[in-house]
Write a protein that holds these residues in place. Structure first.
Motif, PDB file in Angstrom:
ATOM      1  N   UNK A  50      44.752  31.482  35.241  1.00  0.00           N
ATOM      2  CA  UNK A  50      44.705  32.406  36.376  1.00  0.00           C
ATOM      3  C   UNK A  50      44.703  31.657  37.711  1.00  0.00           C
ATOM      4  N   UNK A  51      44.092  30.492  37.747  1.00  0.00           N
ATOM      5  CA  UNK A  51      44.049  29.723  38.988  1.00  0.00           C
ATOM      6  C   UNK A  51      45.381  29.062  39.311  1.00  0.00           C
ATOM      7  N   UNK A  52      46.156  28.718  38.285  1.00  0.00           N
ATOM      8  CA  UNK A  52      47.371  27.929  38.502  1.00  0.00           C
ATOM      9  C   UNK A  52      48.653  28.751  38.498  1.00  0.00           C
ATOM     10  N   UNK A  53      48.634  29.921  37.876  1.00  0.00           N
ATOM     11  CA  UNK A  53      49.873  30.689  37.717  1.00  0.00           C
ATOM     12  C   UNK A  53      49.746  32.044  38.407  1.00  0.00           C
ATOM     13  N   UNK A  54      50.557  32.249  39.431  1.00  0.00           N
ATOM     14  CA  UNK A  54      50.596  33.553  40.104  1.00  0.00           C
ATOM     15  C   UNK A  54      51.251  34.596  39.202  1.00  0.00           C
ATOM     16  N   UNK A  55      52.231  34.166  38.445  1.00  0.00           N
ATOM     17  CA  UNK A  55      52.906  35.084  37.530  1.00  0.00           C
ATOM     18  C   UNK A  55      51.939  35.624  36.474  1.00  0.00           C
ATOM     19  N   UNK A  56      51.088  34.759  35.944  1.00  0.00           N
ATOM     20  CA  UNK A  56      50.119  35.212  34.942  1.00  0.00           C
ATOM     21  C   UNK A  56      49.110  36.177  35.561  1.00  0.00           C
ATOM     22  N   UNK A  57      48.713  35.950  36.813  1.00  0.00           N
ATOM     23  CA  UNK A  57      47.804  36.873  37.487  1.00  0.00           C
ATOM     24  C   UNK A  57      48.431  38.260  37.617  1.00  0.00           C
ATOM     25  N   UNK A  58      49.705  38.295  37.948  1.00  0.00           N
ATOM     26  CA  UNK A  58      50.383  39.592  38.087  1.00  0.00           C
ATOM     27  C   UNK A  58      50.555  40.273  36.737  1.00  0.00           C
ATOM     28  N   UNK A  59      50.804  39.486  35.693  1.00  0.00           N
ATOM     29  CA  UNK A  59      50.903  40.077  34.354  1.00  0.00           C
ATOM     30  C   UNK A  59      49.578  40.679  33.910  1.00  0.00           C
ATOM     31  N   UNK A  60      48.465  40.086  34.334  1.00  0.00           N
ATOM     32  CA  UNK A  60      47.134  40.594  33.997  1.00  0.00           C
ATOM     33  C   UNK A  60      46.658  41.678  34.951  1.00  0.00           C
ATOM     34  N   UNK A  61      47.464  42.030  35.953  1.00  0.00           N
ATOM     35  CA  UNK A  61      47.174  43.103  36.914  1.00  0.00           C
ATOM     36  C   UNK A  61      46.095  42.695  37.927  1.00  0.00           C
ATOM     37  N   UNK A  62      45.976  41.398  38.218  1.00  0.00           N
ATOM     38  CA  UNK A  62      45.105  40.959  39.304  1.00  0.00           C
ATOM     39  C   UNK A  62      45.860  41.107  40.619  1.00  0.00           C
ATOM     40  N   UNK A  63      45.189  41.591  41.642  1.00  0.00           N
ATOM     41  CA  UNK A  63      45.793  41.712  42.965  1.00  0.00           C
ATOM     42  C   UNK A  63      45.547  40.436  43.764  1.00  0.00           C
ATOM     43  N   UNK A  64      46.184  40.355  44.929  1.00  0.00           N
ATOM     44  CA  UNK A  64      46.031  39.167  45.752  1.00  0.00           C
ATOM     45  C   UNK A  64      44.641  39.004  46.317  1.00  0.00           C
ATOM     46  N   UNK A  65      43.933  40.104  46.498  1.00  0.00           N
ATOM     47  CA  UNK A  65      42.582  40.031  47.058  1.00  0.00           C
ATOM     48  C   UNK A  65      41.503  39.806  46.006  1.00  0.00           C
ATOM     49  N   UNK A  66      41.847  39.889  44.724  1.00  0.00           N
ATOM     50  CA  UNK A  66      40.847  39.709  43.658  1.00  0.00           C
ATOM     51  C   UNK A  66      40.530  38.227  43.477  1.00  0.00           C
ATOM     52  N   UNK A  67      39.244  37.951  43.384  1.00  0.00           N
ATOM     53  CA  UNK A  67      38.822  36.581  43.091  1.00  0.00           C
ATOM     54  C   UNK A  67      38.992  36.277  41.609  1.00  0.00           C
TER      55      UNK A  67
END
Length: 483
Positions: free
Chosen positions: A79-96
């Motif tokens: 989650x810290x290294x991949x923006x694509x994985x964050x989006x696949x997991x439905x994390x937003x840009x403001x989520x820690x």
């Protein structure tokens, strides 16, 4: 000074149109976490605001199962290294990015309230309503799941714990002037198991003493230490509450007859033999008897899915016990379970309990009469030219199923119908192969009751992937039919 303008590889409009690959969107859209979020969210408007994105954390745990990530630290690092994985997991840009401790608290909450089991049951109900899960033929079985610390033998772990305990107590005991026996309170030992007495009728006083000894011993037994028949009056909730979940050592024979041993757990599931959907399951200690696990599975089907019109329930010979046959008949289904021959078949019957004529030919199963609950057997074709056909050979045999529900099955043992249905039992073996090969069930890194969450994540990831695939095939069939 020269100004060299490099040709652009992409235009600005093309850069805006490029999106990360959201390969999990067709899968995750079928999950309903509303009941889970209601339990995980704030129960009061007071207190600090909720900063964790619980739906995204749940999605990340499921995607980790699909991508075979065993540790929570791997999820956090990704989650810290991949923006694509964050989006696949439905994390937003403001989520820690959640920490490992946050995931640990989430797993503990999922385990305490059995939230993933609720999501799994809802997904199975959706599959039933869509027609993907007929629920006519079911099969259940168990499989080994190793604990992450399986490399350390159980005996070695106990010896190591004993040595550490002695080292910790020794300096303290040397400072005390009182004897050790006065400080250490020993717990009362459970009554020993009654010994086996020899043949012969005991005297009245001795018989009373033996009965009291047996009664005191049985009073100390837990539900899963009692005979299987004594578990039938319990409800599904009561059985799950007393289910042993700690990792244990277990040894059993595999399909080839070789003795295998493992340290960990035992996964018990019941699946639809036609569609290979996992209806329900649970994770128990490895030393739990298969028959006791089968009782819990059948109790779960009776409670969760009473709308199913089950016709046959299949299993291997490890579940050949009279209480399981009785429980399957109470569900309105017929058991298809391989038989264990403890003794020779009765005289006049073969190993499949078909009647035998005077020439040694076995009668052939014909049909089942549901009105009188009888099995009908007719003479084989070989007996058409037999000299005893008209004199001493009976044409038709009818046997009541209630005479022995283990021996007399519907259809009869050894018949083509029984063999065809028993082959469907292999569906549960294929499901175990998928869960272990693609969804990380071969080994769990959690301990105790929290290992159940790891098992539920694997089964939920498998079920939602299968449901999404069936939904996609249904849409393709509708497009082809419309064309």
């Amino acid at each position: 000074m020269y100004s060299i303008q490099q040709q652009e590889l992409f235009s600005f409009q093309q850069l805006l149109e490029i999106k990360p690959d959201d390969r999990y969107a067709p899968i995750l859209e079928h999950l309903d976490f509303s009941s889970v979020l209601q339990r995980l969210g704030k129960q009061s408007r007071l207190g600090p605001p909720q900063t964790l994105n619980f739906p995204a954390m749940l999605y990340s745990l499921l995607i980790a199962k699909i991508e075979r990530m065993d540790f929570v630290k791997d999820i956090v690092r990704r989650l810290k290294r991949s923006v694509e994985f964050r989006m696949q997991c439905r994390f937003t840009g403001s989520d820690a990015t959640p920490s490992e401790a946050s995931y640990s608290r989430l797993i503990r909450a999922l385990n305490e309230h059995q939230l993933l089991e609720m999501v799994q049951d809802g997904l199975v109900l959706d599959a039933i309503s869509e027609g993907f899960l007929p629920g006519i033929h079911l099969a259940f079985d168990s499989s080994a799941v190793e604990a992450w610390n399986a490399v350390f033998p159980d005996a070695a772990a106990k010896r190591r714990a004993s040595r550490q305990k002695k080292k910790a107590l020794l300096p303290q005991l040397e400072q005390l002037s009182v004897p050790i026996e006065e400080d250490v309170k020993e717990e009362p030992a459970p009554p020993p198991k009654p010994q086996k007495y020899g043949r012969g009728r005991p005297k009245k006083e001795e018989a009373i003493r033996r009965a009291e000894e047996r009664k005191a011993y049985e009073a100390t037994l837990t539900t899963f230490e009692k005979p299987v028949a004594d578990m039938l009056p319990y409800t599904y909730e009561e059985l799950m509450e007393e289910l042993p979940r700690a990792p244990e050592r277990c040894s059993k024979k595999n399909a080839k007859g070789f003795l295998t041993s493992w340290y960990g757990y035992k996964a018990n599931v019941i699946v639809d033999a036609d569609s290979q959907y996992v209806l329900t399951g649970f994770l128990s200690s490895a030393n739990i008897n298969d028959q006791r696990g089968g009782v819990v599975l059948l109790k779960a089907i009776e409670k969760k899915f009473p709308m199913l019109r089950i016709k046959h329930i299949m299993s291997d010979k490890g579940y050949d016990a009279h209480p399981l046959y009785k429980l399957i008949y109470s569900l309105g289904a017929f058991p298809i379970i391989d038989f264990i021959h403890h003794t020779e078949p009765p005289e006049g019957f073969n190993k499949d309990f078909h009647p035998i004529c005077e020439k040694g030919k076995a009668y052939v199963y014909d049909s089942y009469d549901s009105t009188y609950k009888t099995l009908k057997f007719t003479r084989p074709k070989e007996c058409s030219n037999c000299p005893l056909a008209d004199n001493g050979c009976q044409k038709v045999y009818k046997i009541k199923v209630d005479q022995d529900i283990r021996k007399n099955t519907v259809p009869a043992r050894g018949s083509e119908g029984f063999k065809h249905l028993y082959k469907k039992r292999t569906a549960v073996e294929r499901v175990f192969a998928y869960l272990k090969e693609y969804f990380g069930l071969h080994r769990t890194r959690h301990r105790g009751t929290r290992a159940e969450v790891d098992f539920q994540l694997s089964t939920l990831a498998y079920t939602v992937c299968k449901f999404a695939l069936d939904k996609w095939n249904q849409q393709l069939e509708q497009v082809v039919a419309a064309a």
